[in-house]
Design a protein around this motif. Sequence first.
Motif, PDB file in Angstrom:
ATOM      1  N   SER A 124     -34.883   8.445 -45.570  1.00 31.29           N
ATOM      2  CA  SER A 124     -36.181   8.185 -45.842  1.00 31.29           C
ATOM      3  C   SER A 124     -35.747   8.783 -47.638  1.00 31.29           C
ATOM      4  O   SER A 124     -37.360   7.558 -48.030  1.00 31.29           O
ATOM      5  N   ILE A 125     -35.612   9.871 -47.867  1.00 32.87           N
ATOM      6  CA  ILE A 125     -35.357  10.084 -49.288  1.00 32.87           C
ATOM      7  C   ILE A 125     -34.786   8.510 -50.438  1.00 32.87           C
ATOM      8  O   ILE A 125     -35.584   8.234 -51.253  1.00 32.87           O
ATOM      9  N   ARG A 126     -34.291   7.557 -49.542  1.00 31.71           N
ATOM     10  CA  ARG A 126     -33.261   6.949 -49.923  1.00 31.71           C
ATOM     11  C   ARG A 126     -34.311   5.695 -50.377  1.00 31.71           C
ATOM     12  O   ARG A 126     -34.617   4.264 -50.807  1.00 31.71           O
ATOM     13  N   GLU A 127     -34.711   5.195 -49.171  1.00 30.02           N
ATOM     14  CA  GLU A 127     -36.207   4.261 -49.298  1.00 30.02           C
ATOM     15  C   GLU A 127     -37.337   4.740 -49.747  1.00 30.02           C
ATOM     16  O   GLU A 127     -37.920   3.548 -50.738  1.00 30.02           O
ATOM     17  N   GLU A 128     -37.554   6.233 -50.984  1.00 34.65           N
ATOM     18  CA  GLU A 128     -38.435   5.670 -51.806  1.00 34.65           C
ATOM     19  C   GLU A 128     -38.324   5.850 -53.421  1.00 34.65           C
ATOM     20  O   GLU A 128     -38.764   5.587 -53.702  1.00 34.65           O
ATOM     21  N   ILE A 129     -36.708   5.590 -53.019  1.00 34.43           N
ATOM     22  CA  ILE A 129     -36.340   5.399 -54.817  1.00 34.43           C
ATOM     23  C   ILE A 129     -35.634   4.097 -55.031  1.00 34.43           C
ATOM     24  O   ILE A 129     -35.312   3.381 -53.566  1.00 34.43           O
ATOM     25  N   PRO A 130     -36.046   2.964 -55.842  1.00 35.90           N
ATOM     26  CA  PRO A 130     -36.385   2.383 -56.072  1.00 35.90           C
ATOM     27  C   PRO A 130     -35.060   1.761 -56.339  1.00 35.90           C
ATOM     28  O   PRO A 130     -34.675   0.110 -55.570  1.00 35.90           O
ATOM     29  N   MET A 131     -33.697   2.268 -57.091  1.00 36.70           N
ATOM     30  CA  MET A 131     -32.621   1.921 -56.170  1.00 36.70           C
ATOM     31  C   MET A 131     -32.078   1.351 -55.599  1.00 36.70           C
ATOM     32  O   MET A 131     -30.927   1.258 -55.089  1.00 36.70           O
ATOM     33  N   GLY A 132     -32.611   2.532 -54.428  1.00 33.43           N
ATOM     34  CA  GLY A 132     -32.271   2.581 -53.012  1.00 33.43           C
ATOM     35  C   GLY A 132     -30.910   3.815 -52.625  1.00 33.43           C
ATOM     36  O   GLY A 132     -30.270   2.854 -51.666  1.00 33.43           O
ATOM     37  N   ARG A 133     -30.798   4.896 -53.570  1.00 29.71           N
ATOM     38  CA  ARG A 133     -29.309   4.853 -53.227  1.00 29.71           C
ATOM     39  C   ARG A 133     -29.424   6.249 -54.058  1.00 29.71           C
ATOM     40  O   ARG A 133     -30.337   6.516 -54.519  1.00 29.71           O
ATOM     41  N   PHE A 134     -28.753   7.214 -53.811  1.00 30.04           N
ATOM     42  CA  PHE A 134     -28.532   8.772 -54.692  1.00 30.04           C
ATOM     43  C   PHE A 134     -27.918   8.230 -56.099  1.00 30.04           C
ATOM     44  O   PHE A 134     -26.671   7.682 -56.145  1.00 30.04           O
ATOM     45  N   ALA A 135     -27.685   9.420 -56.667  1.00 28.06           N
ATOM     46  CA  ALA A 135     -26.908   9.289 -57.850  1.00 28.06           C
ATOM     47  C   ALA A 135     -25.285   9.972 -57.680  1.00 28.06           C
ATOM     48  O   ALA A 135     -25.364  10.789 -56.260  1.00 28.06           O
ATOM     49  N   GLN A 136     -24.758   9.029 -58.193  1.00 35.09           N
ATOM     50  CA  GLN A 136     -23.426   9.416 -57.847  1.00 35.09           C
ATOM     51  C   GLN A 136     -22.926  10.736 -59.306  1.00 35.09           C
ATOM     52  O   GLN A 136     -23.704  10.969 -60.350  1.00 35.09           O
ATOM     53  N   PRO A 137     -22.623  12.351 -58.740  1.00 33.09           N
ATOM     54  CA  PRO A 137     -22.287  13.197 -59.848  1.00 33.09           C
ATOM     55  C   PRO A 137     -21.832  12.639 -60.832  1.00 33.09           C
ATOM     56  O   PRO A 137     -22.203  13.525 -62.191  1.00 33.09           O
ATOM     57  N   GLY A 138     -20.546  11.590 -60.839  1.00 34.55           N
ATOM     58  CA  GLY A 138     -20.352  11.142 -62.475  1.00 34.55           C
ATOM     59  C   GLY A 138     -21.351  10.407 -63.071  1.00 34.55           C
ATOM     60  O   GLY A 138     -21.252  10.425 -64.292  1.00 34.55           O
ATOM     61  N   GLU A 139     -22.762  10.075 -62.609  1.00 36.72           N
ATOM     62  CA  GLU A 139     -23.292   9.431 -63.635  1.00 36.72           C
ATOM     63  C   GLU A 139     -24.265  10.466 -63.915  1.00 36.72           C
ATOM     64  O   GLU A 139     -25.225  10.164 -65.427  1.00 36.72           O
ATOM     65  N   ILE A 140     -24.276  11.136 -64.041  1.00 30.91           N
ATOM     66  CA  ILE A 140     -25.087  12.666 -64.433  1.00 30.91           C
ATOM     67  C   ILE A 140     -24.370  13.039 -65.162  1.00 30.91           C
ATOM     68  O   ILE A 140     -24.671  13.817 -66.322  1.00 30.91           O
ATOM     69  N   ALA A 141     -23.184  13.216 -65.589  1.00 29.07           N
ATOM     70  CA  ALA A 141     -21.981  13.591 -65.875  1.00 29.07           C
ATOM     71  C   ALA A 141     -22.182  12.202 -67.114  1.00 29.07           C
ATOM     72  O   ALA A 141     -21.726  13.352 -68.331  1.00 29.07           O
ATOM     73  N   ASP A 142     -22.129  11.375 -66.786  1.00 28.06           N
ATOM     74  CA  ASP A 142     -22.051  10.363 -68.699  1.00 28.06           C
ATOM     75  C   ASP A 142     -23.458  10.549 -68.971  1.00 28.06           C
ATOM     76  O   ASP A 142     -23.412  10.994 -70.621  1.00 28.06           O
ATOM     77  N   SER A 143     -24.254  11.320 -68.701  1.00 24.96           N
ATOM     78  CA  SER A 143     -26.166  11.173 -69.507  1.00 24.96           C
ATOM     79  C   SER A 143     -25.995  12.678 -70.242  1.00 24.96           C
ATOM     80  O   SER A 143     -26.138  12.378 -71.271  1.00 24.96           O
ATOM     81  N   ILE A 144     -25.516  13.806 -69.369  1.00 32.29           N
ATOM     82  CA  ILE A 144     -24.729  15.004 -70.083  1.00 32.29           C
ATOM     83  C   ILE A 144     -23.385  14.481 -71.285  1.00 32.29           C
ATOM     84  O   ILE A 144     -24.012  15.194 -72.291  1.00 32.29           O
ATOM     85  N   HIS A 145     -22.845  13.928 -71.256  1.00 37.42           N
ATOM     86  CA  HIS A 145     -22.285  13.764 -72.040  1.00 37.42           C
ATOM     87  C   HIS A 145     -22.595  12.609 -73.443  1.00 37.42           C
ATOM     88  O   HIS A 145     -22.175  12.804 -74.709  1.00 37.42           O
ATOM     89  N   PHE A 146     -23.445  11.859 -73.169  1.00 36.76           N
ATOM     90  CA  PHE A 146     -24.216  10.983 -73.740  1.00 36.76           C
ATOM     91  C   PHE A 146     -24.903  11.730 -75.409  1.00 36.76           C
ATOM     92  O   PHE A 146     -24.419  11.986 -76.286  1.00 36.76           O
TER      93      PHE A 146
END
Length: 238
Positions: free
Chosen positions: A194-216
């Motif tokens: 149900s949560i995935r259906e609410e997200i336009p990209m249709g998936r959860f983030a991967q932890p590495g994607e959050i890490a990339d943002s922190i690194h930036f």
Amino acid sequence: MKYALITGASGGIGSSTALLLAEEGWNLYLHYHSNEGAMKDLIHKVEALGVEAIPIQGNLANPEEVGDLVHCIFRLDAIICCSGNSAWGLFQDHSEDDLDQMINLHVKSPLILVQKLLPKLIDRKGAIVMVSSIWGQIGAACEVVYSTVKGAQLAFVKSLSKELALSGVRVNAVAPGAVDTSMMDAFTDEDKESIREEIPMGRFAQPGEIADSIHFLLSSRASYITGQTLSVNGGWHT
């Protein structure tokens, strides 16, 4: 040679951030609470990348333990606050102890930690990144306490960034949406879908994607960015 403190380093976002920074040559103070097995595994991986890994155990739900953590830290260029847990349920059902624990873990202890370590950061013109949440931006029913403390983190970032700008210390936040970590284990498969259906990209983030943002936000590419919240949520909240 740079040193970063990562609180909650044994968690999904914290460990991904640790490995990414280690690949970039950062030495790391790795805080954890109780997941000793995950921490040992992380230290092994970090040291294999040729940098120093210093484990620090402590329960940030108890602000009195912050002092012990601070005494383990010498040189410091960055603080990444990843520690935290969620609190599900109706607001009226939470006890006063629940409120104290969430406020201490997400707000009081991080503020004390940053306050005590600021002289080291100012000396190195370092950076701070708070890992907040989409719910700190827009709020969530049945996560009122969690939304409140995460919103407080964002207010802290806005305020402290103005105070420290002339000292050369940048303060920013990352606000993830749903991330594929153990925090999602509280949901059933049906709830997750149900949560995935609410997200336009249709998936959860991967932890590495959050890490990339922190690194930036820690990097020189973000040298003129402070007081900001970077939303990483697949378009869930814009």
